[in-house]
Design an enzyme around this catalytic site. Structure first.
Site, mmCIF file in Angstrom:
data_model
loop_
_atom_site.group_PDB
_atom_site.id
_atom_site.type_symbol
_atom_site.label_atom_id
_atom_site.label_comp_id
_atom_site.label_asym_id
_atom_site.label_seq_id
_atom_site.Cartn_x
_atom_site.Cartn_y
_atom_site.Cartn_z
ATOM 1 N N ALA A 9 0.872 -1.169 0.000
ATOM 2 C CA ALA A 9 0.000 0.000 0.000
ATOM 3 C C ALA A 9 0.916 1.227 0.000
ATOM 4 C CB ALA A 9 -0.875 -0.021 1.240
ATOM 5 N N GLU A 46 -0.905 -9.141 -0.773
ATOM 6 C CA GLU A 46 -2.325 -9.458 -0.537
ATOM 7 C C GLU A 46 -3.117 -9.432 -1.845
ATOM 8 O OE1 GLU A 46 -2.380 -6.395 2.651
ATOM 9 O OE2 GLU A 46 -3.483 -7.924 3.774
ATOM 10 N N GLU A 65 4.003 -5.426 7.398
ATOM 11 C CA GLU A 65 3.170 -4.438 8.088
ATOM 12 C C GLU A 65 3.536 -4.228 9.559
ATOM 13 O OE1 GLU A 65 2.044 -6.543 5.824
ATOM 14 O OE2 GLU A 65 0.450 -5.638 4.636
ATOM 15 N N GLY A 70 0.367 -4.892 0.905
ATOM 16 C CA GLY A 70 -0.840 -4.905 0.077
ATOM 17 C C GLY A 70 -0.598 -5.526 -1.291
#
Ligand code: DAK
Length: 265
Positions: free
Chosen positions: A72, A120, A140, A117
């Site tokens: 992200a 993911e 994370e 992310g």
């Protein structure tokens, strides 16, 4: 001749002659970090793959040679508070789940870093192919976060609780070779062959009966149900498959030693 402008700010979207849509995350100078715009574009692009009848399957990849997506976009984290974070997670999860729920097969071609992310996002695809230089990780906890786009749920289902716990708690990256050994990726190829390998896999899948492929994906998703319920789901979907014209075509072609011509009905 100049390539037509992409209808998406942060993605490239091309459909080839075989009906395979190649969606490319296109922020290479930021290692394809996933910001709000990328999420919105992904949502729109995957809606388009559903509604566009030309599209039979999808390859999702990243531009450049370094990254599929390095996570992200950390630059967007500065204003996140508890409420906003929760809202953000639900929205991101819904978009990734819509990719996972695609009735058309989606293969991630992971061409470098797939972190946070980005990892993911690859996990939400049906299958993963990685280049030899790919690295996977969920870093994370090192940022004071936990995975928020489904990583704590999809990774253990794919590789088992023990390995997922280690990856999520240490934040350590693993190589493509290791990812292959633990079942996180289906194939590893040299970078130069990555896209072709992903397209070959999607090509094989889309040569089968489209409704049967969608039903098989649906049945596979039921693996989280108690087995008795999952078996009921399988039986119901099997029954639906028996009612399709493609089933008749498949059987007829086999018995007549012909190649089936599936209509998707
Ligand atoms: N976000 C923003 N920019 C990034 C980025 C990222 N995740 N990763 C790389 N970049 C940018 C760098 O800042 C740099 O930009 P400039 O300085 O050139 O403007 C450019 O991309 C090139 O990166 P590097 O110069 O760092 O390249 P290196 O080859 O030296 O290093 C690297 C590559 C991948 C090891 C390094 O870039 C790196 O460590 N990147 C960060 C990896 C990471 O920690 N990713 C984030 C994981 S956390 C949420 C849901 C989900 C998530 C968060 C919230 N909610 C629901 C709220 C997910 C969180 C994550 O993904």
């Amino acid at each position: 001749m100049e390539a037509p402008a992409s209808p998406f700010d942060t993605l490239l979207y091309n459909v080839d002659a075989d009906g395979i849509a190649v969606i490319t995350l296109n922020r290479p100078d930021k290692l394809n970090a996933i910001n709000t715009q990328v999420l919105a574009d992904l949502q729109r692009a995957f809606r388009q793959t559903r509604s566009d009848e030309r599209v039979r399957g999808v390859v999702l990849t990243g531009s450049g040679e370094k990254a599929f997506a390095a996570g992200a976009d950390i630059a967007e984290f500065t204003d996140l508070d508890a409420l906003e974070g929760h809202r953000f997670a639900l929205r991101g999860q819904a978009i990734l789940t819509s990719i996972e729920n695609s009735p058309k097969p989606v293969v991630a071609a992971v061409n470098g870093y797939a972190l946070g992310g980005g990892c993911e996002l690859a996990l939400a695809c049906h299958l993963r192919v990685a280049s030899e230089n790919a690295q996977f990780g969920l870093p994370e906890v090192g940022l004071g976060l936990i995975p928020g786009y489904g990583g704590t749920q999809r990774l253990p289902r794919l590789v088992g609780q023990g390995l997922a716990t280690e990856m999520i708690l240490t934040g350590d990256r693993i190589t493509a070779e290791r990812a292959h050994a633990i079942g996180l990726v289906n194939h590893v190829t040299p970078s130069s062959d990555l896209l072709a390998k992903a397209q070959e896999i999607v090509g094989t899948i889309v040569s089968k009966a489209p409704l049967a492929v969608a039903m098989a994906l649906n049945a596979l998703r039921s693996v989280d149900l108690p087995q008795a319920q999952g078996l009921q789901m399988e039986a119901a979907l099997f029954g639906q498959a028996c009612g399709t014209e493609d089933f008749q075509e498949g059987v007829h072609a086999f018995l007549n030693k012909q190649k089936p011509e599936f209509s998707g009905r």
